[in-house]
Enzyme design. Structure first.
Site, PDB file in Angstrom:
ATOM      1  N   PRO A  67       0.809  -1.216   0.000  1.00 44.80           N
ATOM      2  CA  PRO A  67       0.000   0.000   0.000  1.00 44.80           C
ATOM      3  C   PRO A  67       0.851   1.279   0.000  1.00 44.80           C
ATOM      4  CG  PRO A  67      -0.966  -1.602   1.445  1.00 44.80           C
ATOM      5  CD  PRO A  67       0.355  -2.173   1.001  1.00 44.80           C
ATOM      6  N   CYS A  68       0.502   2.160  -0.904  1.00 41.93           N
ATOM      7  CA  CYS A  68       1.300   3.368  -1.125  1.00 41.93           C
ATOM      8  C   CYS A  68       0.876   4.540  -0.256  1.00 41.93           C
ATOM      9  CB  CYS A  68       1.227   3.773  -2.591  1.00 41.93           C
ATOM     10  SG  CYS A  68      -0.443   4.143  -3.155  1.00 41.93           S
ATOM     11  N   GLN A  69      -0.211   4.396   0.492  1.00 43.72           N
ATOM     12  CA  GLN A  69      -0.698   5.517   1.292  1.00 43.72           C
ATOM     13  C   GLN A  69       0.378   6.093   2.207  1.00 43.72           C
ATOM     14  OE1 GLN A  69      -2.251   2.651   0.788  1.00 43.72           O
ATOM     15  NE2 GLN A  69      -4.468   2.888   0.703  1.00 43.72           N
TER      16      GLN A  69
END
Length: 166
Positions: free
Chosen positions: A85-87
């Site tokens: 996840p890039c968040q």
């Protein structure tokens, strides 16, 4: 197209990477995704219906379980793909300034744990350009240092529009 190489997709979402791998000639044997709605979408996409999708938290699963779900032996896996996840690395997420390094790196290093348990010959990881920012440098450097113990690592920023993605 003859499918020659077997792959596993971690943090698979709705199956975008799996679909691309399939179009490129890979046979995706298993995928892992925590979000139930994404798993349902994945399972209902015709080219991916035969993939065994595990609706699990990556923090609670082991590499051997993923290989068992794929019905392949460790030596038969060719590619492990993952989109942690890039968040935590996105420049668009102002909350990142409030997160500790440990919070931001957690899922990236769970991906690394799975890599080190399975040790496939090839890896593919996708993330956002912000992972290379000065703010995240310590995280990426540690991740790449551990990967380089086992792999030749090539990093690059690609523009999806150069590959036909709007």
């Amino acid at each position: 197209m003859r499918l020659k190489y077997e792959a596993i997709d971690i943090f698979s979402g709705c199956g975008g990477v799996s679909c691309g791998l399939t179009l490129a000639g890979f046979k995706v044997k298993a995928a892992v995704e925590i979000e139930k709605n994404a798993v349902n979408t994945y399972k209902n996409y015709n080219p991916l219906k035969k993939v065994n999708v595990l609706n699990n938290d990556i923090c609670e699963i082991e590499g051997k379980e993923i290989l068992e779900a794929a019905k392949i032996k460790e030596d038969d896996i060719y590619l492990l793909a993952g989109c942690p996840p890039c968040q935590s690395f996105s420049r668009q997420n102002p909350d990142n300034k409030n997160k500790t390094v440990e919070e931001r790196k957690k899922l990236l290093f769970e991906f690394l744990r799975i890599i080190e348990e399975i040790m496939p010959p090839f890896l593919l990881m996708e993330n956002v350009p912000g992972i290379e920012s000065e703010y995240n440098k310590v995280i990426l450097d540690e991740f790449l240092e551990r990967l380089r113990r086992h792999y030749l690592v090539i990093t690059d920023i690609l523009n999806a529009a150069d590959y036909g993605v709007p």
